[in-house]
Design an enzyme around this catalytic site. Structure first.
Site, PDB file in Angstrom:
ATOM      1  N   HIS A   1       1.252  -9.349   4.532  1.00  0.00           N
ATOM      2  CA  HIS A   1      -0.040  -8.390   4.435  1.00  0.00           C
ATOM      3  C   HIS A   1      -0.417  -8.478   2.939  1.00  0.00           C
ATOM      4  O   HIS A   1      -0.529  -7.361   2.258  1.00  0.00           O
ATOM      5  CB  HIS A   1       0.394  -6.952   4.997  1.00  0.00           C
ATOM      6  CG  HIS A   1      -0.944  -6.104   5.340  1.00  0.00           C
ATOM      7  ND1 HIS A   1      -1.043  -5.416   6.563  1.00  0.00           N
ATOM      8  CD2 HIS A   1      -2.061  -5.937   4.639  1.00  0.00           C
ATOM      9  CE1 HIS A   1      -2.038  -4.794   6.390  1.00  0.00           C
ATOM     10  NE2 HIS A   1      -2.570  -4.914   5.301  1.00  0.00           N
TER      11      HIS A   1
ATOM     12  N   ASP B   1       2.286   0.771  -7.776  1.00  0.00           N
ATOM     13  CA  ASP B   1       3.543   0.692  -8.509  1.00  0.00           C
ATOM     14  C   ASP B   1       4.471   1.922  -7.832  1.00  0.00           C
ATOM     15  O   ASP B   1       5.718   1.649  -7.604  1.00  0.00           O
ATOM     16  CB  ASP B   1       3.638   1.051 -10.022  1.00  0.00           C
ATOM     17  CG  ASP B   1       3.122  -0.263 -10.818  1.00  0.00           C
ATOM     18  OD1 ASP B   1       2.797  -1.298 -10.340  1.00  0.00           O
ATOM     19  OD2 ASP B   1       2.951  -0.028 -12.193  1.00  0.00           O
TER      20      ASP B   1
ATOM     21  N   GLN C   1       0.787  -1.094  -0.083  1.00  0.00           N
ATOM     22  CA  GLN C   1       0.193   0.087   0.051  1.00  0.00           C
ATOM     23  C   GLN C   1       0.950   1.063  -0.052  1.00  0.00           C
ATOM     24  O   GLN C   1       0.336   2.532  -0.309  1.00  0.00           O
ATOM     25  CB  GLN C   1      -0.973   0.056   0.985  1.00  0.00           C
ATOM     26  CG  GLN C   1      -1.964  -1.134   1.126  1.00  0.00           C
ATOM     27  CD  GLN C   1      -2.862  -1.113   2.041  1.00  0.00           C
ATOM     28  OE1 GLN C   1      -2.596  -1.989   3.078  1.00  0.00           O
ATOM     29  NE2 GLN C   1      -4.090  -0.497   2.165  1.00  0.00           N
TER      30      GLN C   1
ATOM     31  N   ASN D   1      -1.652 -10.802   8.521  1.00  0.00           N
ATOM     32  CA  ASN D   1      -2.635  -9.826   8.625  1.00  0.00           C
ATOM     33  C   ASN D   1      -4.077 -10.281   8.177  1.00  0.00           C
ATOM     34  O   ASN D   1      -4.108 -10.553   6.815  1.00  0.00           O
ATOM     35  CB  ASN D   1      -2.263  -8.537   7.865  1.00  0.00           C
ATOM     36  CG  ASN D   1      -3.415  -7.495   8.102  1.00  0.00           C
ATOM     37  OD1 ASN D   1      -3.575  -6.854   8.994  1.00  0.00           O
ATOM     38  ND2 ASN D   1      -4.182  -7.240   6.937  1.00  0.00           N
ATOM     39  N   GLU D   2      -5.004 -10.384   8.728  1.00  0.00           N
ATOM     40  CA  GLU D   2      -6.501 -10.621   8.475  1.00  0.00           C
ATOM     41  C   GLU D   2      -6.655 -11.998   7.524  1.00  0.00           C
ATOM     42  O   GLU D   2      -6.584 -11.873   6.466  1.00  0.00           O
ATOM     43  CB  GLU D   2      -6.958  -9.222   7.733  1.00  0.00           C
ATOM     44  CG  GLU D   2      -7.106  -8.086   8.622  1.00  0.00           C
ATOM     45  CD  GLU D   2      -7.913  -6.987   8.267  1.00  0.00           C
ATOM     46  OE1 GLU D   2      -8.056  -7.112   6.704  1.00  0.00           O
ATOM     47  OE2 GLU D   2      -8.141  -6.171   8.816  1.00  0.00           O
TER      48      GLU D   2
ATOM     49  N   TYR E   1     -12.674  -2.027  12.600  1.00  0.00           N
ATOM     50  CA  TYR E   1     -13.300  -0.761  11.870  1.00  0.00           C
ATOM     51  C   TYR E   1     -14.838  -0.427  12.047  1.00  0.00           C
ATOM     52  O   TYR E   1     -15.135   0.561  12.393  1.00  0.00           O
ATOM     53  CB  TYR E   1     -12.859  -1.071  10.381  1.00  0.00           C
ATOM     54  CG  TYR E   1     -11.604  -0.892   9.870  1.00  0.00           C
ATOM     55  CD1 TYR E   1     -11.129   0.478   9.684  1.00  0.00           C
ATOM     56  CD2 TYR E   1     -10.846  -1.957   9.913  1.00  0.00           C
ATOM     57  CE1 TYR E   1      -9.564   0.540   9.508  1.00  0.00           C
ATOM     58  CE2 TYR E   1      -9.407  -1.790   9.579  1.00  0.00           C
ATOM     59  CZ  TYR E   1      -8.755  -0.624   9.295  1.00  0.00           C
ATOM     60  OH  TYR E   1      -7.629  -0.543   8.968  1.00  0.00           O
TER      61      TYR E   1
ATOM     62  N   ARG F   1       3.734  -0.036  12.776  1.00  0.00           N
ATOM     63  CA  ARG F   1       3.457  -1.189  12.467  1.00  0.00           C
ATOM     64  C   ARG F   1       3.494  -1.131  10.947  1.00  0.00           C
ATOM     65  O   ARG F   1       2.791  -0.489  10.219  1.00  0.00           O
ATOM     66  CB  ARG F   1       2.043  -1.679  12.957  1.00  0.00           C
ATOM     67  CG  ARG F   1       1.504  -3.186  12.200  1.00  0.00           C
ATOM     68  CD  ARG F   1       0.248  -3.738  12.726  1.00  0.00           C
ATOM     69  NE  ARG F   1      -0.210  -4.847  12.042  1.00  0.00           N
ATOM     70  CZ  ARG F   1      -1.202  -4.928  11.058  1.00  0.00           C
ATOM     71  NH1 ARG F   1      -1.917  -3.977  10.988  1.00  0.00           N
ATOM     72  NH2 ARG F   1      -1.201  -6.156  10.392  1.00  0.00           N
TER      73      ARG F   1
ATOM     74  N   ASN G   1      -7.613  -6.091  13.965  1.00  0.00           N
ATOM     75  CA  ASN G   1      -7.969  -5.030  13.212  1.00  0.00           C
ATOM     76  C   ASN G   1      -9.407  -4.821  13.430  1.00  0.00           C
ATOM     77  O   ASN G   1     -10.054  -5.649  13.030  1.00  0.00           O
ATOM     78  CB  ASN G   1      -7.672  -5.240  11.862  1.00  0.00           C
ATOM     79  CG  ASN G   1      -6.258  -5.310  11.618  1.00  0.00           C
ATOM     80  OD1 ASN G   1      -5.476  -5.060  12.447  1.00  0.00           O
ATOM     81  ND2 ASN G   1      -5.775  -5.736  10.308  1.00  0.00           N
TER      82      ASN G   1
ATOM     83  N   HIS H   1      -1.891  -5.013 -12.844  1.00  0.00           N
ATOM     84  CA  HIS H   1      -1.253  -4.795 -14.264  1.00  0.00           C
ATOM     85  C   HIS H   1      -2.095  -5.483 -15.291  1.00  0.00           C
ATOM     86  O   HIS H   1      -2.350  -5.026 -16.219  1.00  0.00           O
ATOM     87  CB  HIS H   1       0.287  -5.405 -14.324  1.00  0.00           C
ATOM     88  CG  HIS H   1       1.043  -4.536 -13.470  1.00  0.00           C
ATOM     89  ND1 HIS H   1       2.392  -4.972 -13.057  1.00  0.00           N
ATOM     90  CD2 HIS H   1       0.855  -3.357 -12.850  1.00  0.00           C
ATOM     91  CE1 HIS H   1       2.940  -4.353 -12.371  1.00  0.00           C
ATOM     92  NE2 HIS H   1       2.022  -3.028 -12.251  1.00  0.00           N
TER      93      HIS H   1
HETATM   94  C1  PNW Z   1      -7.746  -3.713   6.363  1.00  0.00           C
HETATM   95  N1  PNW Z   1     -14.253  -5.190   5.139  1.00  0.00           N
HETATM   96  O1  PNW Z   1      -8.436  -4.456   5.328  1.00  0.00           O
HETATM   97  C2  PNW Z   1      -6.495  -4.040   5.885  1.00  0.00           C
HETATM   98  O2  PNW Z   1      -5.664  -4.599   6.837  1.00  0.00           O
HETATM   99  C3  PNW Z   1      -5.777  -2.945   5.295  1.00  0.00           C
HETATM  100  O3  PNW Z   1      -4.529  -3.246   4.516  1.00  0.00           O
HETATM  101  C4  PNW Z   1      -6.838  -1.765   4.726  1.00  0.00           C
HETATM  102  O4  PNW Z   1      -6.107  -0.795   4.070  1.00  0.00           O
HETATM  103  C5  PNW Z   1      -7.660  -1.390   6.021  1.00  0.00           C
HETATM  104  O5  PNW Z   1      -8.412  -2.349   6.516  1.00  0.00           O
HETATM  105  C6  PNW Z   1      -8.713  -0.390   5.439  1.00  0.00           C
HETATM  106  O6  PNW Z   1      -9.690  -1.130   4.672  1.00  0.00           O
HETATM  107  C7  PNW Z   1     -10.030  -4.581   5.399  1.00  0.00           C
HETATM  108  O7  PNW Z   1     -14.592  -5.193   4.125  1.00  0.00           O
HETATM  109  C8  PNW Z   1     -10.712  -4.491   4.114  1.00  0.00           C
HETATM  110  O8  PNW Z   1     -14.734  -5.483   6.384  1.00  0.00           O
HETATM  111  C9  PNW Z   1     -11.993  -4.683   4.285  1.00  0.00           C
HETATM  112  C10 PNW Z   1     -12.707  -5.140   5.258  1.00  0.00           C
HETATM  113  C11 PNW Z   1     -11.991  -5.066   6.525  1.00  0.00           C
HETATM  114  C12 PNW Z   1     -10.683  -4.760   6.787  1.00  0.00           C
END
Ligand code: PNW
Length: 503
Positions: free
Chosen positions: A132, A62, A29, A176-177, A327, A87, A325, A49
């Site tokens: 990641h 890129d 990223q 990661n995830e 959100y 991190r 993680n 690509h």
């Molecule tokens: C995480 N969802 O991804 C990732 O670890 C990061 O790389 C990313 O940039 C960040 O969250 C923000 O999106 C997710 O759809 C992507 O619930 C999608 C989901 C959750 C986390």
């Protein structure tokens, strides 16, 4: 469970002195330099690509934030905000261009050593993610996460990371995830290599559950390598990061409560349970449900693979901490939005409806709202389920759209609410050791390209210099970190950043 917890904001509670405050990013990223100095191709290089149409603005990583060339500026930003932890992730194909350990790229190793040294020079703790999402393309061609050998490939890679960086890095995160690697990849039809269109595997949803198992074993092999070969001399920790959204029952009916629990098991229990539960293995209700559905669909055995007793024991306890993680959240109902075409998938297996109340503030990404007390609620659930392991919040943040706007008050509102939840969780005895904001700077947001921005610092991706400019949220975060309490009224006096003494 309903979102009901809350504390009066007037009470002045403090973050412990040792509580780690940081920011997070990932290699693909931000780094750019996708083919520079001997780096190999990753699945994201190949996908962006070959099929730019999958990315909202047809962009790619890129160049991204060009952190490969700007890493000293990135460290300066951490210092500007008085953060003590960073991190970031290592790009597997940057240090092993083919994915395999016979061919180590010295320039890749040197890059990460220089960068880690720059962090240590300013007493910033590196927290390093090994994977990641940027799988070496060569490994994808061997089946990627659908191939059980992925656990050996990953273990070999992990040993090289520990050998080269473990003298200076004390916090490793294997994956990661896993949900996004194994499951979301298929939901969005193109994502992280376990499934989806060319050049990804074109297999059915069955691959998702294979990936869940193979990834758990890969984590365990890497963990035991750290434990047996490196821990005594390096004295660090090795954990895993799981994405945990909050899923609450829509009503108090037993049906909705069961639906919410099944959803939790499917979204994060499937990855956390084998490692953190006392019994090990996949969650019970979920396993039963998938077995039942598989039988109905005419399969001879469950699409969810079993762990052998030996694998179960290997995986159980294979993490020193649970990285989370977080959100957003959803309400779950047993009755609405039932799927109509029964294609094998996690969504079909679980078969529940999701509800997002109108009043939850919307962000610049369609999946993310400000869900009241969701961070507190998930920490509370995880603590109860897994006997309060060591936790780190390894990502938490708020996306805005692409427009230039340094006055990101909605992001500030989100961070303040989240950090209020952190204080609530600490009051409750949750063993939470640190908090990483996503993200240090605007970056390539996967399928969203550069249309969604999570940064504390703004970047104009047309600007060849990729100049970083602090947003208002960077000043507010700094104020919280420096003062160790949440001042809900603080406003920066100017938008000029300086580095405080001692940083
Ligand atoms: C995480 N969802 O991804 C990732 O670890 C990061 O790389 C990313 O940039 C960040 O969250 C923000 O999106 C997710 O759809 C992507 O619930 C999608 C989901 C959750 C986390």
């Amino acid at each position: 469970m309903a979102a009901c917890h809350g504390s009066p904001v007037t009470k002045q509670r403090r973050f412990p002195t040792k509580f780690m405050f940081g920011a997070a990013t990932s290699a693909y990223q931000i780094e750019g330099a996708w083919d520079v100095d001997g780096k190999g191709e990753s699945i994201w290089d190949r996908m962006t690509h070959m099929s730019p149409g999958f990315i909202e603005d047809k962009s790619n990583g890129d160049i991204a934030a060009d952190s490969y060339h700007n890493y000293k500026r990135d460290v300066q930003m951490l210092r500007e905000m008085s953060l003590d932890t960073y991190r970031f992730s290592i790009s597997w194909p940057r240090i092993l261009p083919t994915g395999m350990p016979n061919d180590i790229n010295p320039a890749g190793i040197a890059f990460y050593k220089n960068f880690i040294n720059e962090l240590l020079k300013y007493k910033i703790t590196p927290m390093v993610t090994l994977y990641h999402w940027d799988l070496p393309q060569k490994l994808q061609e061997l089946g990627g996460f659908a191939n059980p050998l992925i656990s050996d490939w990953f273990a070999d890679y992990a040993r090289i990371v520990f050998q080269n960086f473990g003298d200076r890095v004390k916090h490793f995160i294997t994956f990661n995830e896993p949900r996004e690697t194994c499951i979301v990849s298929n939901m969005f039809s193109s994502f992280n290599g376990s499934a989806g269109p060319e050049p990804f595997n074109k297999s059915t949803n069955i691959v998702n559950y294979l990936c869940a198992k193979h990834l758990a074993v890969a984590n365990a092999k890497a963990y035991h390598i750290y434990d047996k070969e490196f821990r005594a001399t390096q004295k660090g920790q090795c954990g895993i990061t799981v994405s945990v959204d909050w899923y609450g029952a829509h009503t108090n009916s037993p049906e909705d409560k069961n639906a919410a629990e099944l959803k939790r098991q499917g979204e994060w229990g499937i990855f956390a349970n084998p490692i953190f539960s006392t019994d090990g293995g996949f969650p019970k209700e979920l396993s039963d449900r998938i077995a039942k559905k598989s039988a109905q669909q005419g399969y001879t055995k469950s699409r969810l693979p079993e762990f052998t007793e030996e694998e179960k024991a290997l995986v159980k306890g294979s993490a020193d901490f649970l990285g989370v993680n977080h959100y957003t959240g959803f309400l779950v109902s047993a009755t609405v939005n039932k799927l109509e075409n029964h294609v094998p998938s996690l969504a079909d297996d679980i078969d529940v409806g999701l509800i997002v109340p109108q009043e939850w503030p919307k962000s610049g990404a369609d999946w993310l709202t400000l869900t009241p007390n969701s961070l507190y609620n998930i920490l509370h659930q995880l603590k109860a389920k897994y006997n309060n392991p060591v936790f780190y919040i390894t990502e938490n943040g708020w996306p805005t759209t692409a427009e230039f706007n340094l006055n990101d008050d909605d992001r500030i509102t989100y961070y303040r609410a989240a950090l209020e939840n952190v204080l609530d969780a600490l009051d409750d005895g949750v063993n939470l050791k640190g908090y990483m904001a996503w993200s240090l700077m605007d970056n390539f947001e996967w399928l969203g390209g550069y249309t969604q921005r999570f940064g504390l610092y703004y970047i104009d991706f047309q600007d060849p210099a990729r100049t970083r400019i602090p947003k208002k949220s960077a000043f507010v975060y700094k104020h919280i970190v420096n003062n160790r309490y949440l001042d809900h009224t603080y406003q920066p006096e100017s938008m000029t950043m300086t580095i405080d003494p001692g940083h």
